[in-house]
Design a protein around this motif. Structure first.
Motif, PDB file in Angstrom:
ATOM      1  N   LEU A  76       0.821  -1.215   0.000  1.00  0.00           N
ATOM      2  CA  LEU A  76       0.000   0.000   0.000  1.00  0.00           C
ATOM      3  C   LEU A  76       0.851   1.260   0.000  1.00  0.00           C
ATOM      4  CD1 LEU A  76      -2.863  -0.982   2.460  1.00  0.00           C
ATOM      5  CD2 LEU A  76      -2.949  -0.838  -0.024  1.00  0.00           C
ATOM      6  N   GLY A  77       2.150   1.102   0.254  1.00  0.00           N
ATOM      7  CA  GLY A  77       3.031   2.257   0.223  1.00  0.00           C
ATOM      8  C   GLY A  77       2.668   3.296   1.270  1.00  0.00           C
ATOM      9  N   ILE A  78       2.947   4.542   0.956  1.00  0.00           N
ATOM     10  CA  ILE A  78       2.712   5.644   1.878  1.00  0.00           C
ATOM     11  C   ILE A  78       1.384   6.333   1.591  1.00  0.00           C
ATOM     12  CG2 ILE A  78       3.777   7.485   0.505  1.00  0.00           C
ATOM     13  CD1 ILE A  78       4.253   6.781   4.305  1.00  0.00           C
ATOM     14  N   MET A  79       0.640   5.853   0.586  1.00  0.00           N
ATOM     15  CA  MET A  79      -0.583   6.532   0.168  1.00  0.00           C
ATOM     16  C   MET A  79      -1.667   6.596   1.259  1.00  0.00           C
ATOM     17  SD  MET A  79      -0.252   8.046  -2.525  1.00  0.00           S
ATOM     18  CE  MET A  79       0.963   8.164  -3.817  1.00  0.00           C
ATOM     19  N   PRO A  80      -1.864   5.558   2.084  1.00  0.00           N
ATOM     20  CA  PRO A  80      -2.859   5.706   3.162  1.00  0.00           C
ATOM     21  C   PRO A  80      -2.526   6.849   4.117  1.00  0.00           C
ATOM     22  CG  PRO A  80      -2.362   3.393   2.844  1.00  0.00           C
ATOM     23  CD  PRO A  80      -1.379   4.157   2.003  1.00  0.00           C
ATOM     24  N   TYR A  81      -1.248   7.028   4.403  1.00  0.00           N
ATOM     25  CA  TYR A  81      -0.830   8.135   5.279  1.00  0.00           C
ATOM     26  C   TYR A  81      -1.112   9.483   4.611  1.00  0.00           C
ATOM     27  CZ  TYR A  81       2.191  11.086   8.174  1.00  0.00           C
ATOM     28  OH  TYR A  81       2.658  12.070   8.992  1.00  0.00           O
ATOM     29  N   ILE A  82      -0.828   9.571   3.324  1.00  0.00           N
ATOM     30  CA  ILE A  82      -1.098  10.817   2.594  1.00  0.00           C
ATOM     31  C   ILE A  82      -2.602  11.085   2.553  1.00  0.00           C
ATOM     32  CG2 ILE A  82      -0.939  11.934   0.338  1.00  0.00           C
ATOM     33  CD1 ILE A  82       1.685  10.498  -0.099  1.00  0.00           C
ATOM     34  N   PRO A 276       0.285  17.135  -6.914  1.00  0.00           N
ATOM     35  CA  PRO A 276       0.066  15.919  -7.717  1.00  0.00           C
ATOM     36  C   PRO A 276       0.046  14.647  -6.890  1.00  0.00           C
ATOM     37  CG  PRO A 276       2.280  16.804  -8.081  1.00  0.00           C
ATOM     38  CD  PRO A 276       1.522  17.833  -7.315  1.00  0.00           C
ATOM     39  N   ILE A 277       0.804  14.607  -5.791  1.00  0.00           N
ATOM     40  CA  ILE A 277       0.783  13.418  -4.925  1.00  0.00           C
ATOM     41  C   ILE A 277      -0.582  13.287  -4.264  1.00  0.00           C
ATOM     42  CG2 ILE A 277       1.758  12.380  -2.848  1.00  0.00           C
ATOM     43  CD1 ILE A 277       4.430  13.600  -3.569  1.00  0.00           C
ATOM     44  N   PHE A 278      -1.098  14.388  -3.718  1.00  0.00           N
ATOM     45  CA  PHE A 278      -2.430  14.368  -3.106  1.00  0.00           C
ATOM     46  C   PHE A 278      -3.499  13.993  -4.123  1.00  0.00           C
ATOM     47  CE2 PHE A 278      -2.020  17.218   0.932  1.00  0.00           C
ATOM     48  CZ  PHE A 278      -1.062  16.345   1.411  1.00  0.00           C
ATOM     49  N   ALA A 279      -3.442  14.617  -5.299  1.00  0.00           N
ATOM     50  CA  ALA A 279      -4.453  14.369  -6.328  1.00  0.00           C
ATOM     51  C   ALA A 279      -4.414  12.912  -6.774  1.00  0.00           C
ATOM     52  CB  ALA A 279      -4.223  15.306  -7.515  1.00  0.00           C
ATOM     53  N   SER A 280      -3.213  12.362  -6.961  1.00  0.00           N
ATOM     54  CA  SER A 280      -3.092  10.967  -7.392  1.00  0.00           C
ATOM     55  C   SER A 280      -3.622  10.017  -6.332  1.00  0.00           C
ATOM     56  CB  SER A 280      -1.624  10.641  -7.690  1.00  0.00           C
ATOM     57  OG  SER A 280      -1.124  11.442  -8.728  1.00  0.00           O
ATOM     58  N   SER A 281      -3.332  10.315  -5.064  1.00  0.00           N
ATOM     59  CA  SER A 281      -3.789   9.420  -3.995  1.00  0.00           C
ATOM     60  C   SER A 281      -5.304   9.398  -3.904  1.00  0.00           C
ATOM     61  CB  SER A 281      -3.180   9.857  -2.659  1.00  0.00           C
ATOM     62  OG  SER A 281      -3.659  11.127  -2.274  1.00  0.00           O
ATOM     63  N   ILE A 282      -5.958  10.542  -4.113  1.00  0.00           N
ATOM     64  CA  ILE A 282      -7.423  10.591  -4.065  1.00  0.00           C
ATOM     65  C   ILE A 282      -8.021   9.800  -5.224  1.00  0.00           C
ATOM     66  CG2 ILE A 282      -9.397  12.136  -4.429  1.00  0.00           C
ATOM     67  CD1 ILE A 282      -8.130  14.125  -2.637  1.00  0.00           C
ATOM     68  N   LEU A 283      -7.443   9.955  -6.417  1.00  0.00           N
ATOM     69  CA  LEU A 283      -7.974   9.248  -7.583  1.00  0.00           C
ATOM     70  C   LEU A 283      -7.713   7.748  -7.502  1.00  0.00           C
ATOM     71  CD1 LEU A 283      -7.081  11.670 -10.520  1.00  0.00           C
ATOM     72  CD2 LEU A 283      -9.349  11.096  -9.682  1.00  0.00           C
ATOM     73  N   PRO A 286     -10.363   5.187  -4.584  1.00  0.00           N
ATOM     74  CA  PRO A 286     -11.575   4.464  -4.988  1.00  0.00           C
ATOM     75  C   PRO A 286     -11.336   3.517  -6.154  1.00  0.00           C
ATOM     76  CG  PRO A 286     -11.684   6.744  -5.739  1.00  0.00           C
ATOM     77  CD  PRO A 286     -10.473   6.631  -4.867  1.00  0.00           C
ATOM     78  N   GLY A 287     -10.407   3.907  -7.059  1.00  0.00           N
ATOM     79  CA  GLY A 287     -10.135   3.055  -8.214  1.00  0.00           C
ATOM     80  C   GLY A 287      -9.531   1.719  -7.823  1.00  0.00           C
ATOM     81  N   THR A 288      -8.648   1.733  -6.843  1.00  0.00           N
ATOM     82  CA  THR A 288      -8.019   0.492  -6.391  1.00  0.00           C
ATOM     83  C   THR A 288      -9.037  -0.433  -5.746  1.00  0.00           C
ATOM     84  OG1 THR A 288      -5.977   1.724  -5.982  1.00  0.00           O
ATOM     85  CG2 THR A 288      -6.153  -0.456  -4.995  1.00  0.00           C
ATOM     86  N   ILE A 289      -9.883   0.136  -4.881  1.00  0.00           N
ATOM     87  CA  ILE A 289     -10.922  -0.667  -4.229  1.00  0.00           C
ATOM     88  C   ILE A 289     -11.851  -1.281  -5.278  1.00  0.00           C
ATOM     89  CG2 ILE A 289     -12.878  -0.599  -2.645  1.00  0.00           C
ATOM     90  CD1 ILE A 289     -10.162  -0.358  -1.293  1.00  0.00           C
ATOM     91  N   ALA A 290     -12.218  -0.485  -6.283  1.00  0.00           N
ATOM     92  CA  ALA A 290     -13.136  -0.974  -7.312  1.00  0.00           C
ATOM     93  C   ALA A 290     -12.506  -2.091  -8.136  1.00  0.00           C
ATOM     94  CB  ALA A 290     -13.557   0.179  -8.221  1.00  0.00           C
ATOM     95  N   GLN A 291     -11.222  -1.915  -8.501  1.00  0.00           N
ATOM     96  CA  GLN A 291     -10.568  -2.920  -9.331  1.00  0.00           C
ATOM     97  C   GLN A 291     -10.404  -4.250  -8.598  1.00  0.00           C
ATOM     98  OE1 GLN A 291      -9.824  -2.965 -12.399  1.00  0.00           O
ATOM     99  NE2 GLN A 291      -9.339  -0.938 -13.188  1.00  0.00           N
ATOM    100  N   PHE A 292     -10.130  -4.180  -7.281  1.00  0.00           N
ATOM    101  CA  PHE A 292      -9.934  -5.411  -6.522  1.00  0.00           C
ATOM    102  C   PHE A 292     -11.250  -6.045  -6.072  1.00  0.00           C
ATOM    103  CE2 PHE A 292      -5.497  -3.987  -5.897  1.00  0.00           C
ATOM    104  CZ  PHE A 292      -4.860  -5.181  -6.197  1.00  0.00           C
ATOM    105  N   SER A 293     -12.332  -5.291  -6.127  1.00  0.00           N
ATOM    106  CA  SER A 293     -13.624  -5.843  -5.698  1.00  0.00           C
ATOM    107  C   SER A 293     -14.226  -6.680  -6.826  1.00  0.00           C
ATOM    108  CB  SER A 293     -14.584  -4.696  -5.321  1.00  0.00           C
ATOM    109  OG  SER A 293     -14.970  -3.983  -6.475  1.00  0.00           O
TER     110      SER A 293
END
Length: 438
Positions: A76-82, A276-283, A286-293
């Motif tokens: 998951l990297g550092i994205m949850p923290y961001i 861009p880091i914040f914007a990428s993490s927001i996008l 939901p996309g990751t959850i959707a792809q893995f669901s």
């Protein structure tokens, strides 16, 4: 840039410790990237990600430093923290209590905000970890091999626990680098992940070139674009709007003080690489959850947010502009600057001290922030659109180049500041502009 006097680094024990601590923690992070989550067939997973290298998975894998494609303990990297930091900062706008902590409580308030951010990180990681665990059970490689060897609640529990522990460890590494090392720990972790993946990206590009899937002409065009992007990034990251400051003369006893001229430097890109880091993490969240669901309509909606789609890039640009203004407002307070100038006897020629000075600085900052936001948007979006058309890895995109160059410049700037603060004569002789600041 003037010479940094690198030969003087060895003479500074404190700086040596900071550099050693920084590189040791980053090396520890890179080792953890190669430790897989138990119960996953890494060969089948590798085949799956090869077929999805230029999709949302490839973009998320870039920010996780290759951890997602391996489903490592740091997947998951550092994205949850961001993401948790974004939520806390946004709540600070609507919550008077959080706003008071951010502005008035000083170190104690910052400590509480950090604690809330950690709790938010754990909660987000639990949700994302469960989504990934469930998604992995339904994934197969292009040859039909299942990714999970023994699906079930035991695998899900182990995966969620492992990913949560890994994210907490990365969060701790980032905080330790910021506190005891050199540079911003979170940015350096993302920087290390991108840089470590560059050899693999170059190898894949040469393979495509030798196989005829990528023409030499297109490769040269991509190289020229990357070089041009690098030049533009360095040029604009150093760009400033200098507001002239004049200090009034004051007589104390028989001596006259003041009367000097200075300037207030406002960077074109005050927010740095954070938008861009914040914007990428927001996008990506939901996309990751959707792809893995396994929900079909969620997966269909996720296809609308591939990096090459118009909708993704429109939302991406909108989020970049928003976070440029939002983050600039957090780290730069025109009211405080105006008050400090007034107390120190400084003023902007033609502008009355106090409220008028604050309004003027705010107006100038808003204008240059707009240009900074447009610059980041162009750098992040246009190369990405072009690159995805030719199936080139994301590592050569504008977002990754902006992060790499921006973090490297910030790191070297802090290194230079440490050297200058020790006032090494050899450094001062080579950097005449530093002497001019006295």
């Amino acid at each position: 840039m003037a010479s940094l006097g690198v030969e003087n680094i060895g003479k500074l024990p404190e700086l040596r410790r900071k550099l050693f601590w920084t590189f040791a923690l980053l090396a520890f992070y890179r080792v953890g990237i190669h430790i897989p989550v138990p119960g996953v067939d890494t060969a089948a997973l590798s085949e799956f990600f090869k077929s999805a290298s230029n999709t949302l998975f490839g973009l998320f894998d870039m920010f996780s430093g290759g951890g997602l494609s391996r489903i490592s303990i740091f997947a998951l990297g550092i994205m949850p923290y961001i993401s948790a930091s974004i939520i806390i900062q946004l709540l600070g706008v609507v919550s008077p209590e959080l706003a008071r902590m951010q502005k008035e409580d000083g170190a104690q308030g910052q400590k509480k905000i950090t604690q809330y951010t950690r709790y938010g990180t754990v909660l987000i990681t639990l949700v994302q970890g469960m989504g990934i665990a469930i998604g992995l059970e339904s994934m197969t490689s292009p040859t039909g091999m299942p990714v999970v060897l023994a699906p079930g609640w035991a695998f899900r529990f182990t995966t969620v626990l492992t990913l949560t522990a890994g994210t907490i460890l990365i969060m701790w590494i980032g905080e330790q680098i910021t506190e005891k090392g050199l540079g911003n720990g979170i940015s350096l972790i993302i920087f290390a992940g991108i840089v470590a993946s560059l050899p693999r990206a170059l190898t894949n590009s040469f393979r495509l070139l030798s196989a005829g899937e990528l023409s030499l002409f297109v490769a040269l065009i991509l190289g020229a674009i990357m070089l041009g992007v690098l030049v533009i990034i360095v040029f604009i990251e150093r760009g400033q709007r200098r507001i002239p400051i004049q200090y009034a003369k004051r007589q104390m006893g028989r001596k006259m003080y003041g009367g000097q001229s200075s300037h207030l430097p406002l960077r074109v890109n005050t927010a740095g690489v954070i938008p861009p880091i914040f914007a990428s993490s927001i996008l990506m969240f939901p996309g990751t959850i959707a792809q893995f669901s396994g929900v079909k309509w969620l997966q269909q909606a996720a296809t609308w947010f591939t990096p090459s789609s118009v909708l993704y890039n429109v939302v991406f640009v909108g989020l970049i502009v928003f976070f440029c203004y939002f983050y600039t407002a957090i780290i730069f307070d025109p009211s405080q600057i105006a008050d400090n100038l007034k107390k120190g006897g400084g003023f902007i020629p033609g502008i009355r001290p106090g409220a008028k000075t604050k309004e003027y600085i705010d107006r100038v900052l808003a204008r240059i922030t707009l240009w900074g936001a447009l610059y980041i948007s162009v750098i992040c979006v246009l190369p990405m659109i072009f690159i995805t058309q030719f199936k080139v890895p994301f590592y050569f995109g504008g977002t990754s180049l902006l992060i790499v160059v921006g973090v490297a410049m910030d790191f070297m700037g802090q290194l230079e500041s440490h050297l200058i603060s020790r006032q090494y004569q050899g450094l001062m002789d080579k950097a005449g502009r530093v002497k001019g600041r006295r």
